[in-house]
Structure formats: C-alpha cells, structure tokens
Design an enzyme around this catalytic site. Structure first.
Site, PDB file in Angstrom:
ATOM      1  N   PRO A  55       0.809  -1.228   0.000  1.00 35.97           N
ATOM      2  CA  PRO A  55       0.000   0.000   0.000  1.00 35.97           C
ATOM      3  C   PRO A  55       0.838   1.273   0.000  1.00 35.97           C
ATOM      4  O   PRO A  55       0.354   2.334  -0.399  1.00 35.97           O
ATOM      5  CB  PRO A  55      -0.825  -0.111   1.288  1.00 35.97           C
ATOM      6  CG  PRO A  55      -0.857  -1.565   1.603  1.00 35.97           C
ATOM      7  CD  PRO A  55       0.458  -2.109   1.141  1.00 35.97           C
TER       8      PRO A  55
ATOM      9  N   GLU B 177       0.183  -9.420   7.956  1.00 34.76           N
ATOM     10  CA  GLU B 177       0.388  -7.998   8.233  1.00 34.76           C
ATOM     11  C   GLU B 177       1.536  -7.413   7.413  1.00 34.76           C
ATOM     12  O   GLU B 177       1.811  -6.223   7.491  1.00 34.76           O
ATOM     13  CB  GLU B 177       0.679  -7.790   9.725  1.00 34.76           C
ATOM     14  CG  GLU B 177      -0.515  -8.006  10.631  1.00 34.76           C
ATOM     15  CD  GLU B 177      -1.654  -7.055  10.321  1.00 34.76           C
ATOM     16  OE1 GLU B 177      -1.422  -5.836  10.254  1.00 34.76           O
ATOM     17  OE2 GLU B 177      -2.789  -7.537  10.125  1.00 34.76           O
TER      18      GLU B 177
END
Length: 259
Positions: A93, A120
C-alpha cells in the site's frame, strides 16, 4: 522477459496463466513466469513462514529467512539460465501507484522478481535488504499481493507483439499516449437498436472524419467529467487543439449537454 513470483499461493496463478487472450504471451514465452513458494525454504515439519510481531499487535508477519533463501535461489536460477539480474518488487500500500507509463516500462524490460506479501506484511529487514521498488494498485488493502502481481503481468502481457488480435488495439486504450492520455470513448456494436436505445447516428454515417471528431469529443467529455486532472495534463503538454479547447469551453458552460 522473465518474472519470478514469490508467493505462498502459487496455485492462484495456474488458471490465470492459461486463460484469456494473454495466455498467448505465456505460451509463446514472450513473458515467462516462474512461481516460487517461500514455504519450500522454511524449516520444521510445518514449514512455518510467519510469526507474531515483536512489540505485540494483531496478525502475523512473514519471516525474513524463508523469503531470503527463496530469493537467493531465484537469483542463482536466473544466473544459471543466463537471465539478466532483475529488480525485486514488493506489492505494498505504500508503493508508487501503477499506471500506464509504468506498465509500458515493464513491458519493455527484462522482467523482475515479484514479491507477494501476506498477513500484516513482511519483516522489514527483508525489505531493507532486498526490495528495490514497491508498487501499489491504489489506496486500498488486499489480503495478499497475488492479485496485484497478476494485474501487472496481465497488463504487461497484452502489450507484447502478437498477443492481441489487432496489433493497434492497445493504442486506443485509456491513458495511452496515442490518445494524449485521455480516457477512451464509448463503443457500440450490433444491434443498432437495443430496447429503444439506438447507436449514435454518426457512427453509422460512414463519414470517418466526423466519426473521429465525435470520438475525440467523447474522450474529452468523459475525461473532463471523470478525471479532469488528465485533461489538464494534456493541456499542459500542448496536446489539446483549438477545436478541443472550444469543445471543452462549451462543455463547461453547458455541463448537461450531450457530447
């Protein structure tokens, strides 16, 4: 070109590589894709590749050692095969947004090692040591990098010679420099009348110069409404004609007007 993909789910790529028009690129070897599972480089009976994050918090983090061993094997394999050294790309991201210019650059490259994160994310030490670039598909989070990797591979594959039925069709894609970076216009096919909605008459006129002007106006109108920053970018680059500017000025004065 060769793309090596590090992924915990190589099975996700199997149908992707044999389906659709882009399969021609893979079958012909124009785009070679090799899949590598870091679990094959993990120790223990369970081949564990993740663990809880130091400092606490939710989720799991991919461990650095299996990823590192996997990447080292890829580099050795590329060297043995005579493939050139390749940048390591992580889908993340925080990466730079993938766009048409980026896809064109990758389509003319010798390939890359694509790292598909999960959970994660990856241990930061792997990123600091090995990753050359980070790429994002947009401001949202996926459950893994596999979808992003397939998006890049698909975009690259369709630009290879002989993959599309019409060699010039990708020149009319949205964002293409051939369209001055504008969005593409609407398209129609048979029947001419579908439930009372008729194909625009100009497309049936046979007047190609008028048709091209209509298509240009449609591209300008759609881009102005949906992505006005692309119109400004084309303007700044001197890619808009006097006719384009006159059309846009009229569109701004009459926003409800049908282009």
């Amino acid at each position: 070109m060769r793309f090596d993909v590090i992924t915990l789910f190589p099975e996700l790529f199997a149908p992707f590589l044999i389906s659709g028009v882009t399969r021609r690129a893979y079958e012909a070897g124009l785009v070679e894709v090799r899949l590598w599972n870091p679990r094959d480089f993990a120790d223990g009976n369970y081949r564990r590749v993740d663990d809880r994050p130091f400092g606490g918090g939710p989720g799991m983090v991919m461990q650095v050692e299996p990823l590192s061993l996997c990447l080292e094997k890829i580099r050795a394999d590329r060297l043995e095969a005579g493939s050139p050294a390749a940048p390591v790309v992580l889908f993340s991201p925080i990466g730079e947004a993938l766009n048409h210019a980026g896809v064109e650059a990758w389509s003319a490259s010798s390939g890359a090692v694509l790292v598909c994160g999960r959970y994660e994310g990856l241990d930061q030490r792997f990123i600091d040591t090995y990753v050359d670039r980070q790429i994002s598909l947009g401001d949202f989070v996926l459950s893994g990098g596999e979808v992003a990797a397939m998006a890049l591979l698909d975009a690259v594959a369709r630009l290879q010679p002989g993959v599309l039925n019409d060699e010039g069709s990708h020149q009319l894609d949205s964002f293409n420099p051939a369209l001055d970076g504008l969005l593409d216009c609407p398209h129609y096919t048979r029947p001419e009348d579908w439930r009372g909605q008729r194909v625009p008459a100009i497309l049936l006129s046979g007047n190609h110069s008028h048709i091209e002007r209509w298509r240009r106006d449609q591209r300008l109108a759609l881009t102005q409404r949906q992505r006005p920053e692309l119109v400004q970018k084309a303007r700044n680059a001197g890619q808009l004609s006097a006719g384009d500017e006159a059309f846009l000025a009229d569109l701004l004065e009459n926003p409800e007007k049908d282009a």
